[in-house]
Design a protein around this motif. Structure first.
Motif, mmCIF file in Angstrom:
data_model
loop_
_atom_site.group_PDB
_atom_site.id
_atom_site.type_symbol
_atom_site.label_atom_id
_atom_site.label_comp_id
_atom_site.label_asym_id
_atom_site.label_seq_id
_atom_site.Cartn_x
_atom_site.Cartn_y
_atom_site.Cartn_z
ATOM 1 N N THR A 1 16.809 42.304 -58.707
ATOM 2 C CA THR A 1 16.564 40.933 -58.265
ATOM 3 C C THR A 1 16.923 39.983 -59.408
ATOM 4 N N LEU A 2 17.707 38.972 -59.094
ATOM 5 C CA LEU A 2 18.151 37.999 -60.082
ATOM 6 C C LEU A 2 17.458 36.669 -59.853
ATOM 7 N N HIS A 3 17.011 36.041 -60.958
ATOM 8 C CA HIS A 3 16.380 34.727 -60.887
ATOM 9 C C HIS A 3 17.419 33.641 -61.185
ATOM 10 N N PHE A 4 17.108 32.430 -60.718
ATOM 11 C CA PHE A 4 18.026 31.313 -60.896
ATOM 12 C C PHE A 4 17.901 30.723 -62.302
ATOM 13 N N TYR A 5 19.011 30.258 -62.771
ATOM 14 C CA TYR A 5 19.078 29.676 -64.109
ATOM 15 C C TYR A 5 18.433 28.296 -64.116
ATOM 16 N N HIS B 1 17.210 35.879 -56.213
ATOM 17 C CA HIS B 1 18.228 36.422 -55.319
ATOM 18 C C HIS B 1 18.160 37.939 -55.368
ATOM 19 N N LYS B 2 17.887 38.544 -54.236
ATOM 20 C CA LYS B 2 17.761 39.996 -54.150
ATOM 21 C C LYS B 2 19.110 40.612 -53.793
ATOM 22 N N MET B 3 19.410 41.693 -54.501
ATOM 23 C CA MET B 3 20.631 42.430 -54.219
ATOM 24 C C MET B 3 20.413 43.309 -52.982
ATOM 25 N N VAL C 1 21.583 34.126 -61.770
ATOM 26 C CA VAL C 1 22.463 33.450 -60.820
ATOM 27 C C VAL C 1 22.206 31.956 -60.900
ATOM 28 N N MET C 2 23.173 31.199 -60.401
ATOM 29 C CA MET C 2 23.004 29.749 -60.263
ATOM 30 C C MET C 2 23.964 29.258 -59.196
ATOM 31 N N LEU C 3 23.725 28.067 -58.718
ATOM 32 C CA LEU C 3 24.562 27.466 -57.688
ATOM 33 C C LEU C 3 25.595 26.563 -58.337
ATOM 34 N N SER C 4 26.825 26.694 -57.890
ATOM 35 C CA SER C 4 27.900 25.851 -58.382
ATOM 36 C C SER C 4 27.801 24.464 -57.741
ATOM 37 N N PRO C 5 28.569 23.465 -58.210
ATOM 38 C CA PRO C 5 28.560 22.145 -57.549
ATOM 39 C C PRO C 5 28.931 22.208 -56.068
ATOM 40 N N ASN C 6 29.678 23.240 -55.697
ATOM 41 C CA ASN C 6 30.042 23.393 -54.282
ATOM 42 C C ASN C 6 29.004 24.163 -53.492
ATOM 43 N N GLY C 7 27.935 24.595 -54.146
ATOM 44 C CA GLY C 7 26.890 25.336 -53.449
ATOM 45 C C GLY C 7 27.128 26.828 -53.382
ATOM 46 N N GLU C 8 28.152 27.335 -54.116
ATOM 47 C CA GLU C 8 28.430 28.762 -54.111
ATOM 48 C C GLU C 8 27.546 29.470 -55.134
ATOM 49 N N LEU C 9 27.211 30.715 -54.834
ATOM 50 C CA LEU C 9 26.386 31.510 -55.724
ATOM 51 C C LEU C 9 27.253 32.097 -56.827
ATOM 52 N N GLN C 10 26.844 31.883 -58.065
ATOM 53 C CA GLN C 10 27.588 32.391 -59.226
ATOM 54 C C GLN C 10 26.706 33.334 -60.030
ATOM 55 N N TYR C 11 27.299 34.463 -60.418
ATOM 56 C CA TYR C 11 26.589 35.455 -61.213
ATOM 57 C C TYR C 11 26.785 35.137 -62.701
ATOM 58 N N LEU C 12 25.718 35.338 -63.469
ATOM 59 C CA LEU C 12 25.697 34.945 -64.868
ATOM 60 C C LEU C 12 25.534 36.152 -65.779
ATOM 61 N N THR D 1 32.040 39.771 -73.815
ATOM 62 C CA THR D 1 33.044 39.277 -72.866
ATOM 63 C C THR D 1 33.519 40.397 -71.952
ATOM 64 N N LEU D 2 33.753 41.572 -72.504
ATOM 65 C CA LEU D 2 34.192 42.705 -71.685
ATOM 66 C C LEU D 2 33.100 43.128 -70.707
ATOM 67 N N GLN D 3 31.842 43.076 -71.124
ATOM 68 C CA GLN D 3 30.761 43.385 -70.195
ATOM 69 C C GLN D 3 30.744 42.403 -69.027
ATOM 70 N N ALA D 4 30.968 41.105 -69.324
ATOM 71 C CA ALA D 4 30.996 40.104 -68.252
ATOM 72 C C ALA D 4 32.194 40.315 -67.331
ATOM 73 N N VAL D 5 33.346 40.679 -67.898
ATOM 74 C CA VAL D 5 34.535 40.919 -67.075
ATOM 75 C C VAL D 5 34.349 42.160 -66.213
ATOM 76 N N LEU D 6 33.798 43.220 -66.776
ATOM 77 C CA LEU D 6 33.565 44.437 -65.987
ATOM 78 C C LEU D 6 32.581 44.190 -64.857
ATOM 79 N N ALA D 7 31.550 43.388 -65.098
ATOM 80 C CA ALA D 7 30.559 43.103 -64.065
ATOM 81 C C ALA D 7 31.065 42.105 -63.033
ATOM 82 N N GLY D 8 32.129 41.377 -63.342
ATOM 83 C CA GLY D 8 32.615 40.352 -62.431
ATOM 84 C C GLY D 8 31.782 39.083 -62.478
ATOM 85 N N SER D 9 31.190 38.781 -63.620
ATOM 86 C CA SER D 9 30.388 37.557 -63.737
ATOM 87 C C SER D 9 31.299 36.334 -63.687
ATOM 88 N N ASP D 10 30.778 35.295 -63.037
ATOM 89 C CA ASP D 10 31.545 34.052 -62.920
ATOM 90 C C ASP D 10 31.406 33.171 -64.156
#
Length: 573
Positions: free
Chosen positions: A218-222, A360-362, A408-419, A464-473
């Protein structure tokens, strides 16, 4: 013929005494007559040697009296008398002469001469070196600043006395120790040097894909209020309770399940893959165990207990010019700084999240290795897969990895972004070769980030590689500093920064194609070996990674002595 006649002049005879008469009649009265007596000696007709130049006045008088029997003024009648005395001489210009200081004039001429010499020398330097004078002055100022900083750090006192035990007589500094002691029965199979690895390239790997529904946690919002923190309005770093799970590859039940189903043939966690892919930036020694089982390969960590494994360690100033001592008294050695960095990162990651709100629950709210009694880890796990474009022994290479998201957090467009949330830590800028955050962070955050990129190149590449492997936005980076440089327990958050992983990799000069090529080279070396246990060890003194063949039962005693627990959890003190 008659001879010429010789006639003598008539002399007046002195009847009353010796010598000529007092008033001779035969001598012209206009000629002066020098008085003399019988005691007088034959005197000098002329003085050609200048006795007065070699003797003083009194000495010359005695000399003349002794040699010639008369004083120096005996022949004063024949002395030359000037026709015009100095008193009768007058200048045509009657104005008062200007009195000048000869010493002052000499100094002025000397200073002017020095300036001319300096200008001439500068011109010759410009022609010989081709450098601008301003550049030379800036270099000199920089050298002076570095020298003052070296003196501030203690100068010779920090490096030991000169002579025996010092570093000025050819003595080497204290060598870094390997992460694991190499035994005599370990056999070296291959050596992979960094210059050769840096030339590799493997394009077309892609961003990877998620494996079915294997998403846990479970991820909390930023909390965006953290972005308003600055040096003038800092916030104290809190001690947030929670569990930190450090499950390695072979102890992960999900990876075991995927391996049994035949999904992938190379398995690892994100921190292990990041360590291998960024191995060319590492300075400290690390080791990774490779298990060759059938046609599969498992990259694993040694069980050292807790977070003391060198793969998990968050090194501090590893790539700086003045690295902290590996061991030593005080709070600024490499081991204590790594522990402090781990404490800061885990607490910062929890503090910047809204943990009181519903997160946000996975797909699965909880990972199988998480303990109910230990509490929430505030982290999500994704199992992802990559297919490498090249085969080994005619078989494709599929890499399966467990990755992590921190929030996680919401982008200006309202999309969910992983951190991916990480934190820099400032311990002592005067010793770390960095800049003072409290004076530079608000106005020159780019300069602070550039300094961290230089001093912590390996750690930032792994993040940085950990973020790229995880697909973080997004990557959220925090700047956490000590409240006092002598206290490693109290810290303050001075600011944050938001970056995109792929763009940040370019700023780091981190080539993802080269990182995948390094990983493929290591995988190829291990897959060519027969089934067994192997060790990848980074040499502590050289830029090389060695592959060792290990005998059966190596490291098994360490695993059994550490207990049967599969997860290591530490609560903040």
């Amino acid at each position: 013929m008659s001879l010429p006649q010789f006639s003598l002049s008539t002399f007046d005879k002195n009847e009353s005494g010796w010598g000529p008469q007092a008033h001779p009649t035969a001598i012209d009265s206009s000629v002066p007559f020098q008085q003399f007596n019988k005691a007088d000696r034959v005197g000098r007709v002329a003085d050609w040697i200048g006795v007065d130049r070699y003797f003083g006045r009194r000495t010359a008088d005695r000399y003349n009296e002794r040699m010639y029997g008369s004083a120096a003024n005996a022949g004063s009648q024949f002395d030359y008398i000037h026709g015009m005395e100095d008193n009768n001489f007058q200048l045509v210009d009657s104005s008062k002469p200007i009195q000048r200081n000869p010493q002052r004039n000499f100094r002025a001429r000397q200073l002017q001469f020095r300036k001319l010499l300096q200008k001439d020398q500068e011109k010759r330097d410009m022609i010989a070196q081709g450098q601008n004078l301003r550049m030379k002055r800036s270099i000199a100022k920089e050298q002076q600043r570095a020298f003052k900083m070296w003196q501030k750090r203690g100068g010779n006192a920090r490096q030991g006395p000169r002579g025996q035990g010092g570093r000025y007589q050819g003595d080497r500094p204290k060598e870094r120790l390997p992460s694991v002691q190499v035994r005599s029965d370990w056999r070296v199979i291959e050596e992979m040097d960094f210059p050769r690895l840096l030339k590799l390239n493997l394009p077309g790997v892609g961003s990877g894909e998620d494996i079915n529904e294997h998403q846990y946690g479970t991820l909390h919002f930023y909390d965006k209020a953290t972005d308003r923190v600055n040096v003038k309005n800092p916030i104290q770093l809190q001690r947030c309770g929670g569990s930190f799970y450090n499950v390695t590859t072979t102890e992960d039940p999900i990876i075991e399940q995927l391996a049994q189903k035949g999904i992938g043939n190379v398995f690892a966690t994100d921190i292990i893959l990041a360590t291998l892919m960024a191995s060319t930036r590492s300075v400290y020694s690390w080791d990774i165990v490779a298990h060759r089982v059938g046609d599969k390969l498992f990259f694993d960590k040694r069980d050292t207990g807790g977070f003391s494994n060198p793969v998990d360690a968050l090194t501090v100033s590893e790539t700086s010019g003045d690295t902290p001592p590996f061991e030593g008294a005080g709070i600024n050695n490499a081991k204590d700084l790594a522990t402090e960095a781990l404490y800061i990162n885990q607490n910062f990651r929890r503090q910047v999240l809204k943990r009181t709100d519903e997160g946000h629950k996975m797909t699965n709210a909880k990972a199988p290795f998480e303990d109910d009694a230990a509490g929430d880890s505030a982290c999500a796990y994704k199992y992802r897969k990559w297919k490498l474009p090249q085969n080994i022994n005619g078989k494709p290479v599929e890499v399966v990895c467990r990755t992590e998201h921190d929030g996680v957090m919401l982008s200006p467009n309202g999309e969910l972004q992983y951190l991916t949330i990480k934190a820099f830590n400032e311990w002592d800028s005067s010793f770390s070769g960095g800049v003072d955050w409290r004076s530079k962070l608000d106005m020159q955050k780019g300069a602070v980030l550039a300094t961290e990129m230089k001093n912590n190149s390996c750690k930032l590449a792994k993040w940085t590689l950990q973020a790229v492997l995880a697909g973080s936005d997004v990557m959220k980076l925090g700047y956490v500093s000590r409240v006092s440089v002598r206290n490693s327990a109290q810290h303050a958050i001075l600011g944050t920064q938001q970056l995109k992983p792929v763009e940040f990799a370019q700023n780091l000069s981190l080539s993802l194609d080269n990182a995948w090529a390094i990983l493929y080279c290591i995988i190829s070396s291990c897959m060519k070996q027969p089934p067994g246990k192997y060790l990848l060890l980074k040499d502590p003194q050289a830029q090389v990674v060695r592959l060792y063949a290990l005998p059966d039962g190596t490291f098994d005693s360490e695993a059994s002595s550490s207990g049967d627990d599969r997860n290591d959890s530490d609560d903040d003190q």
